[in-house]
Design a protein around this motif. Structure first.
Motif, short mmCIF file in Angstrom:
data_model
loop_
_atom_site.label_atom_id
_atom_site.label_comp_id
_atom_site.label_asym_id
_atom_site.label_seq_id
_atom_site.Cartn_x
_atom_site.Cartn_y
_atom_site.Cartn_z
N THR A 89 48.79 -30.20 59.81
CA THR A 89 50.05 -30.52 59.10
C THR A 89 49.74 -31.15 57.75
OG1 THR A 89 51.26 -30.82 61.18
CG2 THR A 89 52.19 -31.84 59.21
N LYS A 90 48.83 -32.13 57.75
CA LYS A 90 48.47 -32.78 56.50
C LYS A 90 47.72 -31.83 55.57
CE LYS A 90 48.28 -36.29 53.75
NZ LYS A 90 49.51 -36.88 53.20
N GLU A 93 50.08 -29.54 53.79
CA GLU A 93 50.80 -30.21 52.70
C GLU A 93 50.00 -30.19 51.41
OE1 GLU A 93 51.71 -34.15 53.99
OE2 GLU A 93 53.07 -33.51 55.58
N LYS A 94 48.68 -30.21 51.52
CA LYS A 94 47.80 -30.24 50.35
C LYS A 94 47.18 -28.88 50.04
CE LYS A 94 47.95 -34.74 49.53
NZ LYS A 94 48.34 -35.33 48.23
N LYS A 301 49.46 -38.56 65.03
CA LYS A 301 49.29 -39.44 63.88
C LYS A 301 47.82 -39.73 63.60
CE LYS A 301 51.34 -43.54 61.75
NZ LYS A 301 52.28 -44.68 61.95
N TYR A 304 46.77 -36.73 61.63
CA TYR A 304 47.44 -36.69 60.33
C TYR A 304 46.85 -37.72 59.37
CZ TYR A 304 51.33 -36.48 56.99
OH TYR A 304 52.10 -36.33 55.85
N GLN A 305 46.65 -38.94 59.87
CA GLN A 305 46.12 -40.00 59.03
C GLN A 305 44.66 -39.75 58.65
OE1 GLN A 305 47.71 -42.39 57.65
NE2 GLN A 305 49.28 -43.29 58.92
N GLY A 308 44.51 -37.23 55.98
CA GLY A 308 44.95 -37.83 54.72
C GLY A 308 43.85 -38.67 54.08
#
Length: 339
Positions: A89-90, A93-94, A301, A304-305, A308
């Motif tokens: 997911t992350k 986004e990028k 999470k 995701y983190q 990131g």
């Protein structure tokens, strides 16, 4: 001085263009020639750069994922699809793609990471585990290659970007909950002691027992793989003890499912004969019979983190190491009963 394609061609006694075609696995090159060229590449330690031709800035727009074991075994545990969902997911986004390790053994996984680095197949690497004495972390530090870890590194954590839960605290809370229900004979079923997550949760378990003046017993500690079969092996040994436990801390839901199945086969029941607190709060736990009490570590999470943090390093090479703690929560269901 780095090895070039011309060096490989010279050793294999072929033209540089032939080496390029072997790297591309061209059907125009005979298997005999391919074998000779690949042996030369291996001997010289040559790692083809798959991206330099197409990306002038040498940015692959991809991150590499490293599993703790072979992918086919790891994916038997729903933890990994969920953490990868958070990562992807992350990454999406990028506009980053994901490149996954596929080795079957620790050596093959290590070799795959070497190829990722030297072949510049990815811009950074994300380890989905933290293992004691992991030489992949040492390699990444030596090469100054961007990476982050899901889990607390066993050494030098303050210099390594990582995302984790407070597993020591979570282990304490799980054990305290059972103690409050009147249990004193509490066993701990964890994964390998090579994994930092097992060590931290077990230390929390020990601390809770000590605070309650409950005797710690070596025969109540079991290490198995984070799979259903591991759970079955664990409970068979524990229930055959002269004084079996009345409650279990199990560090993975999948192991708990195996344990619950074995308890049922023994003619016993949860929680009437034995209570269970588990970890991960997988969706399946809610629909188990009985529904599983579990500590929710927010797997999505974590992924995701961690992604990131890695992408921040890729964008900014001067980024300082980060430690991100994802909160956990005890989800009380029906596998625990007051003694």
């Amino acid at each position: 001085m780095s090895v070039t394609i011309k060096d490989v061609a010279k050793l294999a006694n072929v033209a540089p263009s032939t080496v390029s075609r072997v790297i591309a696995n061209s059907p125009r090159i005979s298997e005999r020639t391919k074998k000779r060229v690949r042996e030369a590449m291996e001997y010289l330690g040559y790692h083809p750069n798959f991206n330099a031709r197409s990306l002038a800035n040498k940015n692959t727009q991809a991150i590499g994922l490293v599993m703790p074991s072979s992918a086919d075994k790891a994916f038997q545990n729903p933890f990994f699809p969920e953490v990868i969902r958070g990562i992807s997911t992350k990454a999406h986004e990028k506009n980053f793609a994901i490149y996954m390790s596929t080795g079957q053994t620790e050596q093959e996984i290590y070799d795959g990471v070497v190829a990722m680095i030297h072949g510049r197949r990815v811009d950074g690497i994300l380890l989905l585990y933290s293992r004691v004495g992991d030489r992949i972390i040492s390699l990444l530090q030596e090469k100054k290659f961007p990476f982050s870890v899901i889990g607390k590194p066993s050494k030098g954590a303050e210099q390594i970007t990582h995302v984790d839960n407070d597993n020591f605290k979570a282990g304490m809370e799980a054990t305290d909950y059972l103690i409050q229900l009147g249990h004193e004979r509490i066993a701990f079923v964890g994964g390998s002691l090579d994994l930092v997550v097992t060590i931290d949760r077990m230390l929390g378990y020990k601390k809770a027992l000590g605070d309650a003046d409950i005797l710690y017993r070596d025969d109540y500690i079991v290490q198995e793989e984070f799979l259903k079969e591991g759970g079955r092996e664990a409970i068979m040994g524990l229930m055959s003890l002269q004084t079996p436990p009345t409650a279990l801390i199990v560090t993975d839901d999948l192991m708990s499912f195996g344990i619950m199945g074995s308890i049922d086969e023994m003619g016993l029941s949860v929680p009437e004969d034995i209570s269970i607190v588990s970890f991960n709060n997988l969706m399946l736990g809610e629909f188990a019979k009985p529904p599983l009490t579990s500590i929710d570590i927010d797997i999505f999470k974590l992924g995701y983190q961690a992604a990131g943090c890695l992408l921040d390093q890729i964008e900014n090479s001067d980024q300082e190491a980060k430690r991100v703690i994802v909160p956990h929560k005890l989800i009380k269901r029906q596998t625990c009963q007051r003694l």
